[in-house]
Design a protein around this motif. Structure first.
Motif, mmCIF file in Angstrom:
data_model
loop_
_atom_site.group_PDB
_atom_site.id
_atom_site.type_symbol
_atom_site.label_atom_id
_atom_site.label_comp_id
_atom_site.label_asym_id
_atom_site.label_seq_id
_atom_site.Cartn_x
_atom_site.Cartn_y
_atom_site.Cartn_z
ATOM 1 N N LEU B 53 0.825 -1.212 0.000
ATOM 2 C CA LEU B 53 0.000 0.000 0.000
ATOM 3 C C LEU B 53 0.858 1.259 0.000
ATOM 4 C CD1 LEU B 53 -2.889 -0.850 2.498
ATOM 5 C CD2 LEU B 53 -2.774 -1.161 0.045
ATOM 6 N N ARG B 68 -0.184 3.167 -3.715
ATOM 7 C CA ARG B 68 -1.391 3.009 -4.538
ATOM 8 C C ARG B 68 -2.242 4.260 -4.428
ATOM 9 N NH1 ARG B 68 -3.727 -2.464 -2.738
ATOM 10 N NH2 ARG B 68 -5.615 -1.244 -3.090
ATOM 11 N N ARG B 69 -3.064 4.478 -5.443
ATOM 12 C CA ARG B 69 -3.911 5.662 -5.434
ATOM 13 C C ARG B 69 -5.012 5.509 -4.391
ATOM 14 N NH1 ARG B 69 -6.430 6.705 -10.551
ATOM 15 N NH2 ARG B 69 -6.971 8.674 -9.529
ATOM 16 N N THR B 72 -8.160 3.534 -4.858
ATOM 17 C CA THR B 72 -8.133 2.073 -5.009
ATOM 18 C C THR B 72 -7.990 1.348 -3.678
ATOM 19 O OG1 THR B 72 -5.731 1.891 -5.215
ATOM 20 C CG2 THR B 72 -6.960 2.427 -7.213
ATOM 21 N N VAL B 73 -7.848 2.104 -2.613
ATOM 22 C CA VAL B 73 -7.656 1.466 -1.309
ATOM 23 C C VAL B 73 -8.956 1.553 -0.507
ATOM 24 C CG1 VAL B 73 -6.333 1.448 0.821
ATOM 25 C CG2 VAL B 73 -5.229 2.107 -1.324
ATOM 26 N N THR B 130 -13.544 4.089 -0.120
ATOM 27 C CA THR B 130 -12.094 4.207 -0.267
ATOM 28 C C THR B 130 -11.555 5.380 0.540
ATOM 29 O OG1 THR B 130 -12.162 5.726 -2.137
ATOM 30 C CG2 THR B 130 -12.333 3.371 -2.626
#
Lengths: 146, 146
Positions: B53, B68-69, B72-73, B130
């Motif tokens: 991450l 990660r953007r 997207t998490v 997210t």
DNA sequence: CTTTAACCCGACTGAACCACTATGCTTGTT
DNA sequence: AACAAGCATAGTGGTTCAGTCGGGTTAAAG
């Protein structure tokens, strides 16, 4: 994850609620039928009794019996009794509110906003589903998968 | 209840995701800003790094940065990473399924049916929300209560 | 090239919690 | 009076939580 103890409590209550005429059932019989360790079940039933969900009769032909009607006992109530608050954050519990300690301004807390939705969703289910609901389901419905 | 560790992880990730241009941030700065014990945060960030991450840069002007953007998490992913399965029963976890041991026929289990609804509801929220969602909320919205 | 400031990593710890088990006591029926 | 049922407290072995400690290793600055 809900605790083993809560699972036992719910299963025991379902067994009692399923009794025709609300007649008493022996600890040992519940334990055997539901596969619950005898002595552990004993103290679980004590908890349920202190909370007024069930009653007990001593002596021969004694045992435990439902004190409240199955329609009035929700899953949420039982879980709170055994496991404590359902809420994912202490600051979201309606029954046992505690401040989070770290986050300063509570209604700006970003985490809280998200978990509040989770808490509402689970409460919607657990506080409206009663013992009677799942007993009925068992009688009327067929298995979901063959 | 979600663990303290998960709360810290989410707050740390939000701090990193809020960084303009994704520039690195020192552990100590995150710890101070978010009020997280320094050494504890260190091992949380390691977990997040091992999971891909975040990334880290050593030496002077190093620190942690988002890998990660934020779009997207999901919350669900982070919680599973730190706390393990979200499901209230092991037999309901999609990621870490385990049989319940006691209940014999799983799709007749009355408890399972109820908790399956809970599991679905929480997944619906946590796996679709997210980091970006709550960051946006913070920028655009006013406090709920004045 | 050495110092410094950063991350990396394993071990440890004290308190709490979980899932029981043991032991004895009280109370109601036979 | 004897027995069987529930009542109640204490203990126990294992695990998890929420960190802390003490040292590595690495990269940049001086």
């Amino acid at each position: 994850m809900i605790s083993q103890k809560s699972k036992y409590a719910l299963r025991a209550l379902l067994a009692l609620a399923a009794r025709p005429g609300g007649e008493p059932m022996l600890i040992s019989d519940i334990a055997e039928q539901e596969v619950i360790p005898r002595k552990f079940l004993e103290q679980i039933l004590l908890d349920l009794k202190r909370a007024g969900l069930v009653a007990s009769r001593r002596g021969k032909a004694g045992g435990y019996l439902m004190l409240r009607r199955a329609e009035t006992v929700t899953f949420g109530e039982v879980l709170r009794l055994i496991d404590g608050p359902l809420a994912p954050l202490p600051c979201l519990s309606k029954m046992a509110y505690r401040r989070c300690g770290d986050c300063a301004n509570e209604n700006a807390c970003k985490l809280r906003k998200v978990f509040a939705r989770v808490a509402d969703a689970t409460r919607d289910i657990l506080d409206t589903t009663t013992l009677a609901d799942v007993l009925q389901a068992g009688v009327t419905s067929l298995p979901v998968e063959i």
